[in-house]
Scaffold this motif. Structure first.
Motif, PDB file in Angstrom:
ATOM      1  N   ASN A 127       3.909   2.776  -2.019  1.00  0.00           N
ATOM      2  CA  ASN A 127       4.440   2.449  -0.695  1.00  0.00           C
ATOM      3  C   ASN A 127       3.824   1.196  -0.090  1.00  0.00           C
ATOM      4  OD1 ASN A 127       6.182   4.651  -0.647  1.00  0.00           O
ATOM      5  ND2 ASN A 127       4.538   5.997  -0.021  1.00  0.00           N
ATOM      6  N   GLN A 128       3.323   0.298  -0.942  1.00  0.00           N
ATOM      7  CA  GLN A 128       2.722  -0.935  -0.436  1.00  0.00           C
ATOM      8  C   GLN A 128       3.453  -2.145  -0.996  1.00  0.00           C
ATOM      9  OE1 GLN A 128       0.293  -1.604   1.973  1.00  0.00           O
ATOM     10  NE2 GLN A 128       1.351  -3.540   1.630  1.00  0.00           N
ATOM     11  N   LEU A 129       3.996  -2.932  -0.110  1.00  0.00           N
ATOM     12  CA  LEU A 129       4.728  -4.140  -0.468  1.00  0.00           C
ATOM     13  C   LEU A 129       3.739  -5.258  -0.795  1.00  0.00           C
ATOM     14  CD1 LEU A 129       7.686  -5.203  -0.510  1.00  0.00           C
ATOM     15  CD2 LEU A 129       7.351  -5.868   1.876  1.00  0.00           C
ATOM     16  N   VAL A 130       4.076  -6.073  -1.809  1.00  0.00           N
ATOM     17  CA  VAL A 130       3.253  -7.230  -2.187  1.00  0.00           C
ATOM     18  C   VAL A 130       4.164  -8.451  -2.265  1.00  0.00           C
ATOM     19  CG1 VAL A 130       3.495  -6.829  -4.664  1.00  0.00           C
ATOM     20  CG2 VAL A 130       1.527  -8.094  -3.827  1.00  0.00           C
ATOM     21  N   VAL A 131       3.610  -9.622  -1.969  1.00  0.00           N
ATOM     22  CA  VAL A 131       4.380 -10.867  -2.038  1.00  0.00           C
ATOM     23  C   VAL A 131       3.634 -11.848  -2.938  1.00  0.00           C
ATOM     24  CG1 VAL A 131       3.284 -11.813   0.039  1.00  0.00           C
ATOM     25  CG2 VAL A 131       5.509 -12.676  -0.696  1.00  0.00           C
ATOM     26  N   ASP A 132       4.394 -12.618  -3.724  1.00  0.00           N
ATOM     27  CA  ASP A 132       3.762 -13.636  -4.563  1.00  0.00           C
ATOM     28  C   ASP A 132       3.918 -15.006  -3.915  1.00  0.00           C
ATOM     29  OD1 ASP A 132       6.323 -14.558  -5.080  1.00  0.00           O
ATOM     30  OD2 ASP A 132       6.253 -14.165  -7.221  1.00  0.00           O
ATOM     31  N   ASP A 133       3.461 -16.039  -4.605  1.00  0.00           N
ATOM     32  CA  ASP A 133       3.487 -17.386  -4.037  1.00  0.00           C
ATOM     33  C   ASP A 133       4.878 -18.010  -4.013  1.00  0.00           C
ATOM     34  OD1 ASP A 133       3.673 -17.680  -6.770  1.00  0.00           O
ATOM     35  OD2 ASP A 133       2.033 -19.115  -6.947  1.00  0.00           O
ATOM     36  N   ARG A 134       5.889 -17.313  -4.528  1.00  0.00           N
ATOM     37  CA  ARG A 134       7.275 -17.791  -4.466  1.00  0.00           C
ATOM     38  C   ARG A 134       8.117 -16.961  -3.496  1.00  0.00           C
ATOM     39  NH1 ARG A 134       8.954 -19.686 -10.491  1.00  0.00           N
ATOM     40  NH2 ARG A 134       6.993 -20.710 -10.944  1.00  0.00           N
ATOM     41  N   ASN A 135       7.454 -16.207  -2.636  1.00  0.00           N
ATOM     42  CA  ASN A 135       8.122 -15.342  -1.660  1.00  0.00           C
ATOM     43  C   ASN A 135       9.003 -14.269  -2.306  1.00  0.00           C
ATOM     44  OD1 ASN A 135       6.940 -16.238   0.680  1.00  0.00           O
ATOM     45  ND2 ASN A 135       8.466 -17.800   1.051  1.00  0.00           N
ATOM     46  N   CYS A 136       8.550 -13.710  -3.416  1.00  0.00           N
ATOM     47  CA  CYS A 136       9.187 -12.526  -4.002  1.00  0.00           C
ATOM     48  C   CYS A 136       8.414 -11.321  -3.496  1.00  0.00           C
ATOM     49  CB  CYS A 136       9.148 -12.575  -5.529  1.00  0.00           C
ATOM     50  SG  CYS A 136      10.180 -13.871  -6.217  1.00  0.00           S
ATOM     51  N   ASP A 177       3.912   0.016  -8.599  1.00  0.00           N
ATOM     52  CA  ASP A 177       3.457   1.406  -8.583  1.00  0.00           C
ATOM     53  C   ASP A 177       2.001   1.520  -8.153  1.00  0.00           C
ATOM     54  OD1 ASP A 177       5.799   2.787  -9.408  1.00  0.00           O
ATOM     55  OD2 ASP A 177       5.523   1.959 -11.406  1.00  0.00           O
ATOM     56  N   VAL A 178       1.147   0.647  -8.669  1.00  0.00           N
ATOM     57  CA  VAL A 178      -0.277   0.667  -8.322  1.00  0.00           C
ATOM     58  C   VAL A 178      -0.737  -0.777  -8.167  1.00  0.00           C
ATOM     59  CG1 VAL A 178      -2.613   1.368  -9.035  1.00  0.00           C
ATOM     60  CG2 VAL A 178      -0.639   2.767  -9.692  1.00  0.00           C
ATOM     61  N   MET A 179      -1.597  -0.995  -7.182  1.00  0.00           N
ATOM     62  CA  MET A 179      -2.133  -2.326  -6.952  1.00  0.00           C
ATOM     63  C   MET A 179      -3.615  -2.215  -6.616  1.00  0.00           C
ATOM     64  SD  MET A 179      -0.820  -5.176  -4.154  1.00  0.00           S
ATOM     65  CE  MET A 179       0.053  -3.901  -3.312  1.00  0.00           C
ATOM     66  N   VAL A 180      -4.419  -3.088  -7.209  1.00  0.00           N
ATOM     67  CA  VAL A 180      -5.841  -3.186  -6.894  1.00  0.00           C
ATOM     68  C   VAL A 180      -6.017  -4.486  -6.117  1.00  0.00           C
ATOM     69  CG1 VAL A 180      -8.177  -3.352  -7.823  1.00  0.00           C
ATOM     70  CG2 VAL A 180      -6.463  -1.937  -8.998  1.00  0.00           C
ATOM     71  N   VAL A 181      -6.665  -4.386  -4.962  1.00  0.00           N
ATOM     72  CA  VAL A 181      -6.860  -5.548  -4.095  1.00  0.00           C
ATOM     73  C   VAL A 181      -8.341  -5.663  -3.764  1.00  0.00           C
ATOM     74  CG1 VAL A 181      -6.227  -6.656  -1.920  1.00  0.00           C
ATOM     75  CG2 VAL A 181      -4.580  -5.171  -3.078  1.00  0.00           C
ATOM     76  N   HIS A 182      -8.909  -6.856  -3.984  1.00  0.00           N
ATOM     77  CA  HIS A 182     -10.300  -7.100  -3.609  1.00  0.00           C
ATOM     78  C   HIS A 182     -10.354  -7.357  -2.111  1.00  0.00           C
ATOM     79  CE1 HIS A 182     -14.190  -9.143  -3.312  1.00  0.00           C
ATOM     80  NE2 HIS A 182     -14.497  -8.428  -4.383  1.00  0.00           N
ATOM     81  N   ASP A 183     -11.304  -6.728  -1.442  1.00  0.00           N
ATOM     82  CA  ASP A 183     -11.472  -6.931   0.000  1.00  0.00           C
ATOM     83  C   ASP A 183     -11.900  -8.361   0.279  1.00  0.00           C
ATOM     84  OD1 ASP A 183     -10.799  -4.342   0.624  1.00  0.00           O
ATOM     85  OD2 ASP A 183     -12.853  -3.616   0.545  1.00  0.00           O
ATOM     86  N   PRO A 184     -11.448  -8.954   1.343  1.00  0.00           N
ATOM     87  CA  PRO A 184     -10.561  -8.390   2.341  1.00  0.00           C
ATOM     88  C   PRO A 184      -9.083  -8.531   1.938  1.00  0.00           C
ATOM     89  CG  PRO A 184     -11.207 -10.573   3.029  1.00  0.00           C
ATOM     90  CD  PRO A 184     -11.924 -10.296   1.731  1.00  0.00           C
ATOM     91  N   VAL A 185      -8.286  -7.584   2.389  1.00  0.00           N
ATOM     92  CA  VAL A 185      -6.846  -7.598   2.139  1.00  0.00           C
ATOM     93  C   VAL A 185      -6.224  -8.698   3.004  1.00  0.00           C
ATOM     94  CG1 VAL A 185      -4.718  -6.276   2.455  1.00  0.00           C
ATOM     95  CG2 VAL A 185      -6.756  -5.166   1.520  1.00  0.00           C
ATOM     96  N   GLU A 186      -5.359  -9.511   2.384  1.00  0.00           N
ATOM     97  CA  GLU A 186      -4.668 -10.579   3.119  1.00  0.00           C
ATOM     98  C   GLU A 186      -3.203 -10.200   3.291  1.00  0.00           C
ATOM     99  OE1 GLU A 186      -5.331 -14.242   1.033  1.00  0.00           O
ATOM    100  OE2 GLU A 186      -7.497 -13.919   0.997  1.00  0.00           O
TER     101      GLU A 186
END
Length: 127
Positions: free
Chosen positions: A83-92, A97-106
């Motif tokens: 349930n977490q949306l992610v965006v790449d550098d091309r605005n996609c 299903d799973v995402m690992v994010v290093h703090d801090p979250v941007e």
């Protein structure tokens, strides 16, 4: 359909995906997200609606999240899923299903519910 996410390509092989007709702006996509509970991905003007996942698929995702939570315990990473949306550098805009994010979250400047700095993205392919 595929959309580069940094040096990683996300390629969708799931059946039951519906492509909405027309081209959409980021503002229109943001409005679609607010008005619908369906998972919708935005890829360079195209919007795709994804079906709900099977119980087996959800179990694999849950097991993967638990594994990463245990492996990264007490480190500066967040483990997020489905349930977490992610965006790449091309605005996609994608719903992995799973995402690992290093703090801090941007957060994205256009759609602030989207994360723009994933460290690792995992997509579970199942039927």
């Amino acid at each position: 359909m595929d959309c580069p996410l940094g040096s990683v390509k996300i390629v969708c092989m799931q059946t039951g995906i519906e492509k909405l007709k027309g081209e959409f702006t980021l503002e229109e996509y943001g409005a679609l997200l607010r008005e619908s509970e369906a998972r919708q991905e935005y890829q360079q003007g195209d919007v795709f609606v994804f079906p709900d996942r099977s119980p087996d698929h959800k179990q694999i995702v849950q097991d993967t999240v638990i594994h990463f939570e245990n492996a990264l315990d007490n480190r500066k990473y967040d483990i997020l899923h489905t349930n977490q949306l992610v965006v790449d550098d091309r605005n996609c805009f994608l719903w992995p299903d799973v995402m690992v994010v290093h703090d801090p979250v941007e957060k994205d400047q256009h759609i602030p519910t989207a994360i723009s700095n994933p460290t690792l993205i995992i997509e579970v392919f199942s039927s």
